[in-house]
Design a protein around this motif. Structure first.
Motif, short mmCIF file in Angstrom:
data_model
loop_
_atom_site.label_atom_id
_atom_site.label_comp_id
_atom_site.label_asym_id
_atom_site.label_seq_id
_atom_site.Cartn_x
_atom_site.Cartn_y
_atom_site.Cartn_z
N ILE A 190 0.82 -1.20 0.00
CA ILE A 190 0.00 0.00 0.00
C ILE A 190 0.87 1.26 0.00
O ILE A 190 0.50 2.30 -0.52
CB ILE A 190 -0.93 0.01 1.24
CG1 ILE A 190 -1.74 -1.28 1.32
CG2 ILE A 190 -1.85 1.23 1.25
CD1 ILE A 190 -2.70 -1.53 0.17
N LYS A 191 2.06 1.11 0.61
CA LYS A 191 2.96 2.27 0.71
C LYS A 191 4.39 1.78 0.60
O LYS A 191 4.77 0.78 1.22
CB LYS A 191 2.73 2.97 2.06
CG LYS A 191 3.63 4.17 2.34
CD LYS A 191 3.35 4.73 3.74
CE LYS A 191 4.36 5.86 4.05
NZ LYS A 191 5.74 5.38 4.11
N ASN A 192 5.17 2.46 -0.18
CA ASN A 192 6.60 2.12 -0.27
C ASN A 192 7.35 2.61 0.96
O ASN A 192 6.88 3.50 1.68
CB ASN A 192 7.22 2.80 -1.51
CG ASN A 192 6.81 2.09 -2.78
OD1 ASN A 192 6.82 0.87 -2.85
ND2 ASN A 192 6.41 2.85 -3.78
N GLY A 193 8.51 2.01 1.19
CA GLY A 193 9.31 2.49 2.31
C GLY A 193 10.63 1.77 2.36
O GLY A 193 10.95 0.93 1.51
N GLU A 194 11.44 2.12 3.39
CA GLU A 194 12.73 1.45 3.58
C GLU A 194 12.86 1.06 5.04
O GLU A 194 12.24 1.66 5.91
CB GLU A 194 13.91 2.39 3.26
CG GLU A 194 13.93 2.95 1.86
CD GLU A 194 13.24 4.30 1.79
OE1 GLU A 194 12.57 4.54 0.77
OE2 GLU A 194 13.35 5.09 2.76
N LYS A 195 13.71 0.13 5.23
CA LYS A 195 14.12 -0.31 6.57
C LYS A 195 13.00 -1.00 7.39
O LYS A 195 13.20 -2.02 8.01
CB LYS A 195 14.67 0.88 7.38
CG LYS A 195 15.60 0.46 8.49
CD LYS A 195 16.33 1.66 9.07
CE LYS A 195 17.11 1.24 10.31
NZ LYS A 195 17.73 2.38 10.98
N VAL A 196 11.84 -0.38 7.44
CA VAL A 196 10.74 -0.92 8.23
C VAL A 196 9.55 -1.24 7.34
O VAL A 196 9.15 -0.41 6.52
CB VAL A 196 10.30 0.07 9.34
CG1 VAL A 196 9.12 -0.49 10.13
CG2 VAL A 196 11.46 0.38 10.29
N ALA A 197 8.98 -2.45 7.53
CA ALA A 197 7.75 -2.81 6.80
C ALA A 197 6.69 -3.20 7.82
O ALA A 197 6.95 -3.98 8.73
CB ALA A 197 8.02 -3.98 5.86
N ILE A 198 5.50 -2.65 7.64
CA ILE A 198 4.40 -3.00 8.52
C ILE A 198 3.42 -3.87 7.73
O ILE A 198 2.94 -3.47 6.67
CB ILE A 198 3.65 -1.76 9.04
CG1 ILE A 198 4.64 -0.77 9.67
CG2 ILE A 198 2.58 -2.17 10.06
CD1 ILE A 198 4.01 0.57 10.06
#
Lengths: 265, 308
Positions: free
Chosen positions: B179-187
């Motif tokens: 749903i949302k890109n990101g780095e280091k942390v994934a929920i």
């Protein structure tokens, strides 16, 4: 479709052969539940040989009487002798009915599920205007289960006159007499009060069974129950009407003697 | 979400005559539209979950697609054995709807808190387990449930007040969505907790952590391919569910991690309900806070655990 057997004499003889087969495959498998199976031999024989049509379904909710079902299915030509003798063997016929086995309509073994399932089938048949009866064989001990009564309460409301319960009332369950553990008496009145049409028969007299099965439904728009008074381990004095009927695993001597007794019965 | 599911079911039932809705005397003010439109394909079996399940299984054997409705705790646990023996192992195409997932019936007390339903259903073979995130998805889930061949369990949580239409998202059984890109942390969230996860990501962002958010609406079968990618991309994986911390999504992710491994060290932080804590009742918001499931609480906990 195989011709139906209507002669009481022929049905009695078939029942005797099936009883012997029950004992034989149970002995080979070192299986318990011989008595439980013997109490339903005549009921299943008459049902399968003179009543069931291809549009009908049969649920052995009393799944531990499976040896009787296998023996009947073999006699009907559904299960081969080779497969019959796999009873209790590795990957063989299971100790309770499984739908993987040809001729088995529901996997059972945990008491109390069959009536609700059978009711679902009967309802489905009615909704689709399909002619066909659904027979569910339950045991008296099984009536301890609340789920039986959940289904028993609803079936009359749904006017499922294509649903027939056969209650094998041999008055034994694991720990003792059914009437001593949870008094089921008066069984007839219980089912009547729930709205079922009830008949009571001697579950070992083929003529009585024939008569009960031929007047179905017993009442229009009403599910039927045939309370069959039976004897656990019928035909084998060692276990007949004893608690051992549920547990007994026969040794070779006991087996030989029991077979002789069944032969003469 | 329940309403959206039933609306979808009604639409399908107009042409699909096999759909049959049963209830264990629950779903008032929800199921009536279906009942009124298709009275011949609706049955209230009464307060009798065992019978609800076995009757549905029997109906399924005659060609119907039974959809059964009850409260999640009652149908999955009281009738667990019936589900196991007459639906799961036989692979009967029955759709089991459980309302009140998690803390939805917050004022009703623990007897109504579905905290173990995912766990118990997960132990059964052949059952697909879905927890939709919002109304839009719930509508799609209903379509998938009818066309899927085999048993399904769908749990409905409280609709998030922040639910929104997520463009480009198509529900597919067994597929998670980024749903949302990101780095280091994934929920990784399931159910309506997706929106709490997005809130948590917002808070983390203020701490210069750009967390990715994944929606695992299908808990079983788990999208292990997606998880493998997550394990090899992120350093911290957070699971979020309104369910016991044991036996639900977080545990499934942990099991997957053990089986799959990761290229570098990975921390798994599970957020759910610790059932050992005294189960009180109250408003839904109160209970979320009580169990540490408010977004600020979760974010704070993530930051603390990342530091330690």
């Amino acid at each position: 479709m195989a011709k139906k057997v209507t002669s009481a004499l022929a049905l009695k003889e078939l029942s005797r052969q099936i009883a012997q087969m029950v004992l034989e495959i149970s002995y080979r498998a070192k299986a318990m539940h011989v008595g439980s199976s013997l109490s339903v031999v005549e009921l299943l024989t008459v049902l399968y040989f003179s009543r069931l049509n291809s549009s009908d379904r049969f649920i052995l909710s009393k799944g531990h009487a499976v040896a009787a079902l296998y023996a009947v299915l073999h006699k009907k030509g559904v299960i081969s002798k080779k497969e019959l003798f796999t009873f209790g063997q590795n990957k063989g016929l299971c100790g309770h009915p499984l739908t993987e086995t040809k001729g088995v309509d529901m996997s059972t073994g945990s008491l109390g599920h069959g009536l609700g399932f059978g009711m679902g089938i009967a309802l489905g048949f009615k909704k689709q205007n399909k002619k066909g009866f659904v027979y569910v064989l339950i045991s008296d001990g099984e009536c301890n289960e609340g789920s039986v009564w959940e289904a028993a309460l609803l079936a009359p409301k749904l006017k499922l006159d294509n649903l027939v319960v056969i209650l094998d009332y041999n008055n034994w369950q694991c720990f003792g007499r059914t009437n001593d553990i949870i008094s089921a008496q008066p069984m007839r009145k219980k089912w009547e009060s729930f709205g079922w049409e009830v008949s009571e028969i001697n579950g070992h007299r083929v003529q009585d069974i024939q008569k009960a099965f031929f007047k179905l439904p017993q009442k229009k728009d009403c599910p039927s129950i045939v309370i069959a008074h039976t004897i656990a381990g019928k035909g084998i004095p060692l276990i007949e009407d004893k608690q051992a009927a549920h547990y007994k695993v026969f040794n070779s001597e006991e087996y030989s003697e029991a077979q002789n007794q069944l032969k003469k019965s | 979400m329940r309403k959206a599911f039933i609306e979808s079911l009604i639409k399908q039932a107009q042409t699909n005559k096999r759909i049959f809705l049963l209830t264990g005397d629950l779903g008032a003010n929800l199921l009536e539209p279906f009942r009124d439109k298709f009275p011949q394909r609706f049955l209230n079996v009464g307060v009798a979950e065992a019978n609800l399940v076995t009757t549905a299984a029997g109906l399924a054997s005659t060609g119907y697609i039974p959809v059964i409705y009850s409260i999640a705790t009652f149908v999955t646990m009281r009738a667990f054995e019936q589900i196991r023996d007459t639906i799961a192992y036989p692979k009967a195409h029955v759709v089991i709807l459980g309302s009140g997932g998690g803390l939805a019936y917050s004022k009703a007390g623990f007897t109504h808190f579905a905290l173990e339903d995912i766990a118990v259903m997960s132990t059964l073979p052949n059952i697909t387990i879905i927890s939709p995130s919002d109304r839009e998805q719930s509508y799609q889930v209903a379509k998938a449930a009818v066309s899927c061949r085999g048993p399904l369990y769908v749990r409905f949580e409280v609709d998030s007040s922040q639910e929104t239409s997520i463009p480009g998202r198509v529900f597919k059984i067994g597929k998670a969505s980024k749903i949302k890109n990101g780095e280091k942390v994934a929920i990784a969230a399931t159910g309506a907790k997706l929106y709490a996860a997005l809130d948590v990501a917002d808070i983390l962002n203020r701490h210069n952590i750009n967390a990715a958010v994944y929606s695992f609406q299908t808990i079983k079968p788990l999208d292990t391919a997606c998880l493998k990618n997550i394990f090899n991309t992120f350093e911290v994986v957070v699971s979020l569910e309104e369910h016991s911390i044991s036996g639900g999504l977080g545990s499934a992710i942990g099991e997957s991690l053990l089986q799959t491994g990761s290229r570098k060290p990975l921390q798994l932080l599970k957020f759910g309900i610790k059932v050992d804590k005294k189960l009180v009742s109250g408003s839904y918001e109160y209970l979320l806070k009580y169990f540490g499931l408010e977004a600020p609480q979760i974010a704070r906990s993530i930051l603390e655990r990342m530091k330690s």
